[in-house]
Design an enzyme around this catalytic site. Structure first.
Site, short mmCIF file in Angstrom:
data_model
loop_
_atom_site.label_atom_id
_atom_site.label_comp_id
_atom_site.label_asym_id
_atom_site.label_seq_id
_atom_site.Cartn_x
_atom_site.Cartn_y
_atom_site.Cartn_z
N ASP A 10 0.86 -1.18 0.00
CA ASP A 10 0.00 0.00 0.00
C ASP A 10 0.90 1.23 0.00
O ASP A 10 2.10 1.14 0.27
CB ASP A 10 -0.90 0.00 1.25
CG ASP A 10 -1.80 1.23 1.30
OD1 ASP A 10 -2.42 1.55 0.27
OD2 ASP A 10 -1.87 1.89 2.35
N SER A 11 0.29 2.39 -0.24
CA SER A 11 1.06 3.63 -0.18
C SER A 11 1.52 3.93 1.25
O SER A 11 2.42 4.73 1.45
CB SER A 11 0.20 4.78 -0.70
OG SER A 11 -1.01 4.85 0.04
N TYR A 42 -0.49 8.61 -2.37
CA TYR A 42 -0.52 8.36 -3.81
C TYR A 42 -1.76 9.05 -4.44
O TYR A 42 -1.81 9.26 -5.64
CB TYR A 42 -0.65 6.86 -4.11
CG TYR A 42 0.60 6.03 -3.92
CD1 TYR A 42 1.75 6.52 -3.29
CD2 TYR A 42 0.62 4.70 -4.38
CE1 TYR A 42 2.87 5.72 -3.14
CE2 TYR A 42 1.75 3.90 -4.23
CZ TYR A 42 2.88 4.42 -3.60
OH TYR A 42 3.98 3.62 -3.45
N GLY A 43 -2.72 9.32 -3.58
CA GLY A 43 -4.07 9.70 -4.05
C GLY A 43 -4.19 10.97 -4.85
O GLY A 43 -5.24 11.24 -5.42
N CYS A 73 -3.76 -0.93 -2.14
CA CYS A 73 -4.03 0.49 -2.36
C CYS A 73 -5.01 0.67 -3.53
O CYS A 73 -4.76 0.17 -4.63
CB CYS A 73 -2.71 1.18 -2.68
SG CYS A 73 -2.87 2.92 -3.05
N ASN A 74 -6.09 1.36 -3.27
CA ASN A 74 -7.09 1.58 -4.33
C ASN A 74 -6.52 2.43 -5.47
O ASN A 74 -6.85 2.21 -6.63
CB ASN A 74 -8.31 2.31 -3.76
CG ASN A 74 -9.19 1.40 -2.95
OD1 ASN A 74 -10.20 0.91 -3.42
ND2 ASN A 74 -8.80 1.15 -1.71
N THR A 75 -5.67 3.40 -5.12
CA THR A 75 -5.12 4.27 -6.16
C THR A 75 -4.18 3.47 -7.07
O THR A 75 -4.26 3.56 -8.30
CB THR A 75 -4.38 5.47 -5.51
OG1 THR A 75 -5.26 6.09 -4.56
CG2 THR A 75 -3.95 6.47 -6.53
N GLU A 152 -5.75 9.72 9.41
CA GLU A 152 -4.34 9.68 9.84
C GLU A 152 -4.10 10.55 11.07
O GLU A 152 -3.16 10.33 11.82
CB GLU A 152 -3.42 10.09 8.69
CG GLU A 152 -3.56 9.13 7.52
CD GLU A 152 -2.25 8.64 6.95
OE1 GLU A 152 -1.24 9.30 7.13
OE2 GLU A 152 -2.27 7.57 6.29
N CYS A 184 -11.26 3.35 -0.87
CA CYS A 184 -9.97 3.83 -0.36
C CYS A 184 -9.67 3.07 0.93
O CYS A 184 -10.58 2.80 1.73
CB CYS A 184 -10.04 5.33 -0.08
SG CYS A 184 -8.58 5.97 0.73
N THR A 185 -8.40 2.74 1.11
CA THR A 185 -7.99 1.93 2.27
C THR A 185 -8.40 2.53 3.62
O THR A 185 -8.64 1.80 4.57
CB THR A 185 -6.45 1.83 2.28
OG1 THR A 185 -5.91 3.14 2.09
CG2 THR A 185 -5.96 0.90 1.21
N HIS A 186 -8.46 3.86 3.69
CA HIS A 186 -8.71 4.51 4.99
C HIS A 186 -10.19 4.59 5.36
O HIS A 186 -10.52 4.75 6.53
CB HIS A 186 -8.16 5.93 4.99
CG HIS A 186 -6.67 6.01 5.00
ND1 HIS A 186 -5.88 5.44 4.03
CD2 HIS A 186 -5.82 6.60 5.88
CE1 HIS A 186 -4.61 5.69 4.30
NE2 HIS A 186 -4.55 6.38 5.42
N1 DGL Z 1 -3.97 3.93 0.00
C1 DGL Z 1 -4.61 5.00 -0.72
C2 DGL Z 1 -5.82 4.43 -1.46
O1 DGL Z 1 -6.40 3.43 -1.07
C3 DGL Z 1 -5.02 6.14 0.19
C4 DGL Z 1 -3.86 6.94 0.73
C5 DGL Z 1 -3.07 7.64 -0.36
O2 DGL Z 1 -3.56 8.62 -0.95
O3 DGL Z 1 -1.98 7.19 -0.64
O4 DGL Z 1 -6.22 4.98 -2.45
#
Ligand code: DGL
Length: 261
Positions: A10-11, A42-43, A73-75, A152, A184-186
């Site tokens: 993940d990012s 990464y988003g 990571c979704n991105t 975060e 998104c992971t969060h």
């Molecule tokens: N992990 C990223 C996602 O799921 C979220 C955090 C980021 O922007 O890196 O898209």
């Protein structure tokens, strides 16, 4: 080969929502988690940068001799998965398809909302995949850039969270969506206040579905580790980050002992 670890990247720390579900469903598997804490987020980055970072994350996990990779990571899943699948030979899965499949089974009025980072929503990965499976579905994509920062910083409820939710998600009430994908992971950490705001809307958190898909991939490739009772878990980060441990506790609801740089 079966004894090798599942690689998850993940990012940053967010992918632990996916890690947690894989650990729960497949307790015997060894897992190596890599969080790119030096380069998060990464988003808001471009496709070429996300491909570059994701490729480097893959190379790191391959050096660690993993048997498959879950792009948590979704991105990265939105912008780099096709590229990674083209160039690497081991099984790789992302998180988009699992969330989409779940949403399609639970939506009754065929009006679906998707929330994610700016890069994920702008890529139209979710929107296009949903449309390719059912043209009649109406999809509404909404980026929610503040959500990652709120999580975060440990804001999981309260007025700041509720105001941000109403700012981004008010549109879904007007558009009468009956299902929203947390892309998104969060966002699973904000599931409660989101559900409270979007009453009677089904909230799809793809992490559980990704774990099920991981198991299927291992079975199909004869890679399931049946010998272990409890697998070894190793966490790597790309930057020394004190907050990784604290945030990991928030995501996993337990502390993690060693994080390697
Ligand atoms: N992990 C990223 C996602 O799921 C979220 C955090 C980021 O922007 O890196 O898209």
């Amino acid at each position: 080969m079966k004894n090798r670890a599942i690689g998850v990247f993940d990012s940053g720390v967010g992918g632990l929502t996916v890690f947690k579900e894989i650990e729960k469903l497949l307790p015997g598997e060894n897992i190596k988690y890599f969080g790119d804490t030096a380069r998060v987020p990464y988003g808001n980055k471009s496709k070429s940068t996300i491909i570059k970072f994701s490729t480097e994350n893959m190379l790191f996990l391959l050096k660690e001799k993993v048997k498959m990779v879950v792009v948590a990571c979704n991105t990265s899943s939105s912008l780099a998965l096709d590229y990674l699948k083209d160039i690497f030979k081991i099984p790789i899965i992302g998180v988009i398809e699992a969330g989409v499949n779940k949403a399609l089974t639970v939506s009754s009025n065929r009006r679906i909302g998707v929330i994610g980072t700016k890069s994920t929503i702008d890529s139209k990965s979710y929107q296009d995949l949903i449309k390719s499976k059912d043209k009649k579905i109406v999809v509404f994509g909404q980026s929610c850039p503040l959500f990652v920062h709120l999580v975060e910083e440990g804001f999981l409820n309260g007025s700041l969270v509720n105001e941000s939710i109403s700012l981004y998600l008010n549109r879904f009430i007007k558009e009468k969506v009956d299902t929203v994908i947390l892309g998104c992971t969060h966002y699973p950490l904000l599931k409660k206040p989101i559900s409270c705001y979007l009453k009677n809307v089904k909230i799809v958190d793809s992490a559980k579905e990704v774990a099920i898909q991981t198991k299927e991939v291992l079975i199909n490739n004869d890679l399931l580790n049946l010998k272990n009772i409890r697998g070894k878990k190793v966490f790597y980060v790309s930057d020394e980050s004190k907050s990784f441990g604290d945030l990991a506790e928030l995501f996993l609801k337990r502390s993690i002992k060693t994080v390697k740089l």
